[in-house]
Design a protein around this motif. Structure first.
Motif, short mmCIF file in Angstrom:
data_model
loop_
_atom_site.label_atom_id
_atom_site.label_comp_id
_atom_site.label_asym_id
_atom_site.label_seq_id
_atom_site.Cartn_x
_atom_site.Cartn_y
_atom_site.Cartn_z
N VAL A 95 44.32 -4.30 -18.91
CA VAL A 95 43.74 -5.26 -17.98
C VAL A 95 44.57 -6.54 -18.01
N VAL A 96 45.04 -6.96 -16.85
CA VAL A 96 45.73 -8.23 -16.71
C VAL A 96 44.74 -9.20 -16.07
N VAL A 97 44.43 -10.27 -16.77
CA VAL A 97 43.40 -11.22 -16.34
C VAL A 97 44.07 -12.46 -15.73
N LEU A 98 43.63 -12.84 -14.53
CA LEU A 98 44.04 -14.11 -13.95
C LEU A 98 43.14 -15.18 -14.54
N SER A 99 43.66 -15.92 -15.51
CA SER A 99 42.88 -16.90 -16.24
C SER A 99 43.33 -18.31 -15.84
N SER A 100 43.37 -19.23 -16.78
CA SER A 100 43.69 -20.63 -16.46
C SER A 100 44.38 -21.29 -17.63
N SER A 101 45.29 -22.21 -17.31
CA SER A 101 46.00 -22.95 -18.35
C SER A 101 45.10 -23.94 -19.06
N GLY A 104 43.65 -23.39 -24.13
CA GLY A 104 44.77 -23.63 -25.02
C GLY A 104 44.40 -24.64 -26.08
N GLU A 105 45.35 -24.94 -26.92
CA GLU A 105 45.12 -25.85 -28.03
C GLU A 105 44.70 -27.22 -27.51
N GLY A 106 43.63 -27.75 -28.07
CA GLY A 106 43.14 -29.07 -27.70
C GLY A 106 42.39 -29.11 -26.38
N ALA A 107 42.02 -27.95 -25.83
CA ALA A 107 41.36 -27.91 -24.52
C ALA A 107 39.94 -28.45 -24.61
N ASP A 108 39.47 -28.94 -23.48
CA ASP A 108 38.08 -29.36 -23.35
C ASP A 108 37.23 -28.12 -23.11
N GLU A 109 36.60 -27.63 -24.16
CA GLU A 109 35.86 -26.37 -24.05
C GLU A 109 34.55 -26.51 -23.29
N SER A 110 34.18 -27.75 -22.94
CA SER A 110 32.98 -27.94 -22.13
C SER A 110 33.27 -27.93 -20.64
N HIS A 111 34.55 -27.92 -20.26
CA HIS A 111 34.92 -27.91 -18.84
C HIS A 111 34.48 -26.58 -18.22
N PRO A 112 33.86 -26.61 -17.03
CA PRO A 112 33.35 -25.36 -16.46
C PRO A 112 34.43 -24.32 -16.20
N ILE A 113 35.64 -24.74 -15.87
CA ILE A 113 36.72 -23.76 -15.68
C ILE A 113 37.07 -23.10 -16.99
N HIS A 114 37.09 -23.88 -18.08
CA HIS A 114 37.36 -23.31 -19.40
C HIS A 114 36.27 -22.32 -19.77
N ILE A 115 35.03 -22.69 -19.59
CA ILE A 115 33.91 -21.83 -19.97
C ILE A 115 34.00 -20.49 -19.26
N ALA A 116 34.22 -20.52 -17.94
CA ALA A 116 34.23 -19.28 -17.16
C ALA A 116 35.39 -18.37 -17.54
N PHE A 133 46.90 -11.95 -20.56
CA PHE A 133 46.24 -13.07 -19.89
C PHE A 133 47.30 -13.92 -19.19
N LEU A 134 47.08 -14.17 -17.92
CA LEU A 134 47.94 -15.09 -17.16
C LEU A 134 47.19 -16.41 -17.05
N ARG A 135 47.81 -17.48 -17.53
CA ARG A 135 47.17 -18.79 -17.56
C ARG A 135 48.00 -19.79 -16.73
N PRO A 136 47.88 -19.71 -15.40
CA PRO A 136 48.61 -20.66 -14.56
C PRO A 136 47.95 -22.03 -14.58
N GLY A 137 48.78 -23.05 -14.34
CA GLY A 137 48.26 -24.39 -14.13
C GLY A 137 47.84 -24.55 -12.69
#
Length: 284
Positions: A95-101, A104-116, A133-137
């Motif tokens: 499975v190749v997942v279209l995720s998000s940049s 990552g280290e130091g990320a805001d884990e409360s951000h809705p994009i991060h959570i999803a 995992f693909l994590r584009p900006g």
């Protein structure tokens, strides 16, 4: 066989086209096959994520790979388990997942994009699939939000003219996804993707104008004046978090990676190239 969810979206359509051009069997899943108009050589099938695992399983018959887009699993990922169960039953291994940049280290884990996206990554990992995992900006296609204004005139209004990103072309995301399926060495990788250059929001508008052969003017407006009509691709409940991200990007130095070239052998496309590729989208 590679199954692509979100097959009529920006990245999904590009991936289906690239795989079909390479004569790789590909099946694009969409909620409305009659309007999909996928490239010649691609199969098209209807995806109803709420149908349940047993009903979804035939979509994955003969498949070895799945490109998974967050929108395919429904709001808050409520259909993730069923879709992954169906994929496993159909024979999918990778499975190749279209995720998000944002992950990552130091990320805001409360951000809705991060959570999803974090939840989606975890679900795939925990289900025991081989994964990439693909994590584009920033997506270059986010600039399509300005198209209604460029069709109406030469002035574009929006917030944070000085927000700096490194927008990545959807065709480059798709190309990395294709190589993740077709080449060895990508299982267990989390690829961070960006465009090659840092550009401000205002510079993006000027590049779109250049592609159109026009001079566009960007008018910076206060964020409190921003309504959902300026960000039609953003769910209204997420708009405050998105605006906060843009505010933080003013005068920033975005992450720029060489992943696209490292994986595909071709340099990442510039935003100017993207604007030329999409100039018709901005015309009346």
């Amino acid at each position: 066989m590679i199954v692509v969810t979100g097959a009529t979206g920006n990245v999904g359509r590009a991936l289906v086209g690239q795989l079909a051009a390479a004569r790789v069997p590909v099946r694009g899943l969409t909620r409305d096959p009659a309007r999909a108009h996928l490239p010649e050589g691609a199969e098209t099938a209807r995806l109803d994520p709420a149908a349940g695992a047993a009903s979804l399983a035939p979509l994955f018959t003969g498949a070895s790979g799945l490109f998974l887009h967050l929108h395919a699993v429904g709001e808050r990922g409520r259909h993730t388990a069923a879709l992954l169960e169906a994929a496993r039953a159909g024979g999918v291994r990778h499975v190749v997942v279209l995720s998000s940049s944002i992950i990552g280290e130091g990320a805001d884990e409360s951000h809705p994009i991060h959570i999803a996206h974090s939840a989606l990554e975890s679900a795939v990992r925990d289900a025991g699939f081989d994964w990439t995992f693909l994590r584009p900006g920033a997506f270059a296609t986010n600039s399509l939000q300005w198209a209604p204004q460029t069709r109406a005139g030469d002035t574009v209004r929006g917030p944070f003219a000085g927000a700096v990103t490194a927008p990545v072309h959807e065709a480059d995301i798709a190309a990395v996804a294709a190589r993740a399926f077709l080449d060895d060495g990508h299982v267990g990788a989390a690829h961070r993707l960006s465009g090659p250059d840092a550009v401000t929001t205002e510079e993006q508008i000027h590049a779109i104008g250049a592609a159109l052969g026009r001079t566009l003017r960007f008018v910076d407006i206060p964020p409190e004046e921003v309504g959902p009509e300026l960000f039609p691709h953003v769910p209204p409940q997420m708009l405050p978090a998105i605006l906060a991200s843009f505010a933080a990007a003013v005068g920033s130095r975005p992450e720029i990676t060489t992943t696209v070239e490292d994986v595909t052998g071709s340099p990442a496309r510039t935003f100017e190239e993207w604007a030329r590729d999409h100039k018709d989208d901005f015309r009346a």
